[in-house]
Design an enzyme around this catalytic site. Sequence first.
Site, PDB file in Angstrom:
ATOM      1  N   HIS A 116     -61.923 -14.401   5.734  1.00 23.09           N
ATOM      2  CA  HIS A 116     -61.934 -13.828   7.081  1.00 23.09           C
ATOM      3  C   HIS A 116     -63.372 -13.518   7.534  1.00 23.09           C
ATOM      4  O   HIS A 116     -63.795 -13.918   8.614  1.00 23.09           O
ATOM      5  CB  HIS A 116     -61.087 -12.553   7.165  1.00 23.09           C
ATOM      6  CG  HIS A 116     -61.335 -11.810   8.447  1.00 23.09           C
ATOM      7  ND1 HIS A 116     -60.733 -12.155   9.634  1.00 23.09           N
ATOM      8  CD2 HIS A 116     -62.184 -10.789   8.736  1.00 23.09           C
ATOM      9  CE1 HIS A 116     -61.196 -11.374  10.599  1.00 23.09           C
ATOM     10  NE2 HIS A 116     -62.072 -10.537  10.084  1.00 23.09           N
ATOM     11  N   HIS A 121     -66.170 -14.870  11.066  1.00 20.74           N
ATOM     12  CA  HIS A 121     -67.217 -14.204  11.848  1.00 20.74           C
ATOM     13  C   HIS A 121     -68.568 -14.916  11.885  1.00 20.74           C
ATOM     14  O   HIS A 121     -69.286 -14.815  12.875  1.00 20.74           O
ATOM     15  CB  HIS A 121     -67.471 -12.793  11.298  1.00 20.74           C
ATOM     16  CG  HIS A 121     -66.388 -11.798  11.623  1.00 20.74           C
ATOM     17  ND1 HIS A 121     -66.276 -11.205  12.856  1.00 20.74           N
ATOM     18  CD2 HIS A 121     -65.375 -11.282  10.879  1.00 20.74           C
ATOM     19  CE1 HIS A 121     -65.247 -10.360  12.854  1.00 20.74           C
ATOM     20  NE2 HIS A 121     -64.673 -10.397  11.662  1.00 20.74           N
ATOM     21  N   GLU A 162     -62.685  -9.707  17.315  1.00 23.14           N
ATOM     22  CA  GLU A 162     -61.559 -10.103  16.452  1.00 23.14           C
ATOM     23  C   GLU A 162     -60.529 -10.996  17.155  1.00 23.14           C
ATOM     24  O   GLU A 162     -60.025 -11.946  16.556  1.00 23.14           O
ATOM     25  CB  GLU A 162     -60.844  -8.868  15.893  1.00 23.14           C
ATOM     26  CG  GLU A 162     -61.680  -8.038  14.923  1.00 23.14           C
ATOM     27  CD  GLU A 162     -62.031  -8.719  13.604  1.00 23.14           C
ATOM     28  OE1 GLU A 162     -61.524  -9.821  13.319  1.00 23.14           O
ATOM     29  OE2 GLU A 162     -62.849  -8.139  12.857  1.00 23.14           O
ATOM     30  N   SER A 181     -59.438 -17.194  11.687  1.00 22.11           N
ATOM     31  CA  SER A 181     -59.187 -17.239  10.250  1.00 22.11           C
ATOM     32  C   SER A 181     -57.694 -17.196   9.922  1.00 22.11           C
ATOM     33  O   SER A 181     -57.332 -17.136   8.755  1.00 22.11           O
ATOM     34  CB  SER A 181     -59.920 -16.077   9.555  1.00 22.11           C
ATOM     35  OG  SER A 181     -59.463 -14.825  10.038  1.00 22.11           O
TER      36      SER A 181
HETATM   37 FE    FE Z   1     -63.119  -9.063  11.128  1.00 26.03          FE
END
Ligand code: FE
Length: 263
Positions: A116, A121, A162, A181
């Site tokens: 993730h 990111h 997010e 993700s």
């Molecule tokens: Fe995150």
Amino acid sequence: MESDSVIDQAYDSYTDEDHAVWQALYNRQTALLPGRVCPEFLAGLKTLAIAEDGIPEFSRLSDALEQLTGWRIVAVPGLIQDEIFFAHLAARRFPVTNWIRKRESMDYLQEPDVFHDLFGHVPLLTNPFFADYMAAYGRGGLKAMGLGTLDMLARLYWYTVEFGLIATPVGLRIYGAGIASSKGESLYCLDDPAPHRIHFDLKRILRSRYRIDDFQETYFVIDSFDSLVAATLPDFAPIYDAVRDLDEIPAGTLIPEDKPFDR
Ligand code: FE
Ligand code: PHE
């Protein structure tokens, strides 16, 4: 562990199975994401050469990323204290959890792991606007802690970093790491008729509760990364004061001012 929560990545401790789990997750997402994620994300994966064959070494990635936008990656053991997290972002260091999930949890995890944090990111940190947004967010986080408004500011992170969507000339695309993700949410956020997709509105987001236990019921759509930077540049202190007096908006609820994004 130092007081900044940074640890060694302990690269040699990864097992063959750890690398195989990365590879399976990587293959699944990269098969799904073209045509769904924004081009800047795909470009970031490519320029950083984020690997398909195993968990990347943070030091190598950091050297490449630093050349582009001045960001580096630091290893952390998992979720860290807010103040430490914001201080890292403000200094253009992105904290990445060093461990990877087990194969039984391919689809769902309660806390972030290296897949993730890194796959989700890091690619967008190659984009100059997004890179500046994340550093500004870190400074804004420290400030919000002082003002007692972190609950409001956290919603901005949630609904952009997010779970953000972006309008592009060729259609709606994903940029949020929580979506990029996740196999299920990469499909759901664009294809499912159920969730609301509404235009980005800073004050609206600061009032919007969110759910952490299921796919989102509402997504906010930005026009571009530079418009996101521009919208979040002003001093939030008066904005917090204005929002504090308004009701919170429950997850999934629309208000009359909402501008639905139509495709
Ligand atoms: Fe995150
Ligand atoms: N401009 C915000 C403030 O004054 C800081 C911020 C920037 C917050 C970017 C989030 C994202 O608090």
